[in-house]
Design a protein around this motif. Structure first.
Motif, PDB file in Angstrom:
ATOM      1  N   LEU A 236      -7.766 -33.423 -54.832  1.00 32.36           N
ATOM      2  CA  LEU A 236      -8.130 -32.040 -54.505  1.00 32.36           C
ATOM      3  C   LEU A 236      -9.194 -32.004 -53.420  1.00 32.36           C
ATOM      4  O   LEU A 236      -9.226 -31.090 -52.595  1.00 32.36           O
ATOM      5  N   SER A 237     -10.075 -33.038 -53.399  1.00 29.91           N
ATOM      6  CA  SER A 237     -11.127 -33.069 -52.376  1.00 29.91           C
ATOM      7  C   SER A 237     -10.564 -33.280 -50.981  1.00 29.91           C
ATOM      8  O   SER A 237     -11.223 -32.977 -49.984  1.00 29.91           O
ATOM      9  N   LEU A 238      -9.331 -33.781 -50.893  1.00 25.00           N
ATOM     10  CA  LEU A 238      -8.691 -33.960 -49.585  1.00 25.00           C
ATOM     11  C   LEU A 238      -8.040 -32.682 -49.075  1.00 25.00           C
ATOM     12  O   LEU A 238      -7.573 -32.632 -47.932  1.00 25.00           O
ATOM     13  N   GLY A 239      -7.996 -31.640 -49.926  1.00 23.66           N
ATOM     14  CA  GLY A 239      -7.480 -30.341 -49.501  1.00 23.66           C
ATOM     15  C   GLY A 239      -6.043 -30.409 -49.033  1.00 23.66           C
ATOM     16  O   GLY A 239      -5.199 -31.087 -49.647  1.00 23.66           O
TER      17      GLY A 239
ATOM     18  N   ARG B 135      -9.511 -40.740 -44.557  1.00 22.41           N
ATOM     19  CA  ARG B 135     -10.615 -40.501 -45.491  1.00 22.41           C
ATOM     20  C   ARG B 135     -10.545 -41.406 -46.718  1.00 22.41           C
ATOM     21  O   ARG B 135     -11.479 -41.419 -47.518  1.00 22.41           O
TER      22      ARG B 135
ATOM     23  N   GLU C 247      -9.511 -34.901 -59.190  1.00 17.58           N
ATOM     24  CA  GLU C 247     -10.709 -34.547 -58.419  1.00 17.58           C
ATOM     25  C   GLU C 247     -10.632 -35.126 -57.010  1.00 17.58           C
ATOM     26  O   GLU C 247     -10.966 -34.451 -56.027  1.00 17.58           O
ATOM     27  N   GLN C 248     -10.200 -36.381 -56.921  1.00 21.45           N
ATOM     28  CA  GLN C 248     -10.178 -37.045 -55.617  1.00 21.45           C
ATOM     29  C   GLN C 248      -9.195 -36.392 -54.659  1.00 21.45           C
ATOM     30  O   GLN C 248      -9.534 -36.086 -53.517  1.00 21.45           O
TER      31      GLN C 248
END
Length: 344
Positions: free
Chosen positions: A310-313, A270, A307-308
Motif C-alpha cells: 500500500l505504501s507503494l501506491g 523503491r 502495509e508495504q
C-alpha cells in the motif's frame, strides 16, 4: 600484465614460503609452463629464487631475502587506505597499530602513489552502522577478540531474550564478525548446556552452523573469563562461509511467504534488500502493462505485505495470493470511503 604476475610470485613466496609450480599456477590462474618461464625471468633479474625437484620440492626464496613494497599500483594503494576502519580497529584495541601500519605503508610508497593515497583518505570515509542505529557498548570486545586470537575457551555470562534472561556459557570462540556496526561472536558451546540456542543473535534461537557453531551478540555479554583450555574450530570451518549461510537462513525465516506483484519502474526502484534481489533475479516484463515488471517477491507476512505494498501506491499491484489481494482491496475500500466526501 607479466610484471604484475612476477611481483605476485615474489610476494607469494615471501609470505608463504615454499610453493610448487602447480600451487603458484592455481593461485595466479595461469599454466604451470607460464610459472616455469616466470621463475626463470625472476632468477635472471637477480632474485635469489631456487627450486627443488621431487615430491616435496618447490620454489622458495633464499632465507632472509625480502622485497620492498614498490610494486603497488595506484588503485591498489588507494584501496589499502580505503579499507582502513579506525572505529572497529579502535574497538578491538588495534587503533594505534592501524595508524602505525598506515604510516609505514605510506612511507614505503613512491611519491606519486603517496599523493593518490592521501587524496583517497581525505575524500572517502567509511561509516558502517545505519542511520538509526544507536551505539551499543561492547565492554568485553577486546577480551573476546583476544580469546579468538589466542584460541582459548571462555566462560561468559550472556543475556538473551527469553527466561532465564541471564545464562552462563562455556564457549569455543571461532571468529568475530562486524555487521552493520554490531559485533557478533561465532562460537561453539561447550558442555550439555551448549545445546541451548543463544537467542538475540542471528535468528530466532541463535544461528546454528557447521560444527555446532552459533552466533552471539558481543554487546549482550555481561562478563567474560578466559580459560587455559584450547579452542579450535572443526577442520575445514570457514567463518565467511558460515556467516553467509546464516544470513541466507535468517532471511529465509524472515520471509517465509511469497507474493506475485506487478510494479511500475518507480515502484521497482523503491524495493530494497531481499525483495530487490528477488526482482533482479526473477523479474519479467508484465504482459498487460508495457514498461511494468512482474515478479514473485518474498514477504514476512500478509499483514506486513499489505502495509508495504500500500505504501507503494499506484506503482504496485498484488496479483496473488488472493487473500492478500482481498486484504489490500478491503483497506483501499475503507480509505476510499473516508476520503470520498468532504470532512464537515
Amino acid at each position: 600484465m607479466k610484471s604484475s604476475r612476477l611481483l605476485s610470485i615474489l610476494l607469494l613466496l615471501q609470505t608463504r614460503g615454499r610453493l610448487t609450480a602447480a600451487e603458484l599456477a592455481q593461485e595466479l590462474e595461469v599454466s604451470v609452463r607460464t610459472v616455469y618461464r616466470d621463475a626463470e625471468a625472476l632468477a635472471a633479474a637477480g632474485v635469489p629464487l631456487y627450486g627443488d625437484a621431487g615430491h616435496s620440492g618447490g620454489y622458495q626464496l633464499l632465507a632472509g631475502y625480502r622485497t620492498r613494497l614498490t610494486g603497488l599500483s595506484t588503485g591498489e594503494a588507494e584501496a589499502l587506505f580505503l579499507t582502513g576502519m579506525p572505529g572497529p580497529a579502535a574497538e578491538l584495541g588495534l587503533g594505534r597499530a592501524l595508524s602505525a601500519a598506515q604510516l609505514k605503508l605510506r612511507a614505503a610508497l613512491p611519491a606519486e602513489l603517496r599523493e593518490q593515497a592521501d587524496r583517497m583518505r581525505l575524500r572517502f570515509h567509511l561509516d558502517a552502522p545505519g542511520w538509526y542505529a544507536e551505539h551499543e557498548e561492547t565492554p568485553y570486545l577486546a577480551q573476546v577478540a583476544d580469546a579468538v586470537w589466542r584460541g582459548r575457551v571462555i566462560e561468559v555470562r550472556y543475556r538473551r531474550w527469553k527466561e532465564p534472561r541471564e545464562v552462563d556459557r562455556r564457549l569455543e570462540p571461532y571468529g568475530l564478525v562486524l555487521k552493520a556496526g554490531r559485533w557478533y561472536l561465532v562460537a561453539g558451546a561447550v558442555g550439555a548446556e551448549g545445546a541451548v540456542g543463544a537467542a538475540g543473535a542471528v535468528g530466532a534461537a541463535g544461528a546454528v552452523g557447521a560444527a555446532g557453531a552459533r552466533t552471539y551478540r558481543v554487546d549482550q555479554i555481561l562478563s567474560v573469563r578466559e580459560t587455559a583450555e584450547l579452542a579450535e574450530p572443526a577442520q575445514g570451518f570457514d567463518l565467511a562461509g558460515y556467516w553467509q549461510r546464516t544470513q541466507e537462513e535468517f532471511h529465509a525465516r524472515l520471509h517465509p511467504e511469497e507474493a506475485l506483484v506487478r510494479l511500475s519502474p518507480r515502484g521497482a526502484a523503491r524495493l530494497t534488500g531481499v525483495q530487490a534481489r528477488a526482482l533482479a533475479a526473477g523479474g519479467t516484463p508484465d504482459p498487460d502493462l508495457p514498461g511494468w515488471t512482474r515478479a514473485l517477491l518474498p514477504i514476512e507476512s500478509q499483514e506486513r505485505a499489505q502495509e508495504q505494498f500500500l505504501s507503494l501506491g499506484p506503482d504496485a499491484e498484488v496479483l496473488a495470493p488472493p487473500p492478500l489481494r482481498t486484504r489490500i482491496r478491503g483497506a483501499l475500500g475503507i480509505m476510499a470511503a473516508r476520503y470520498g466526501a468532504d470532512t464537515p
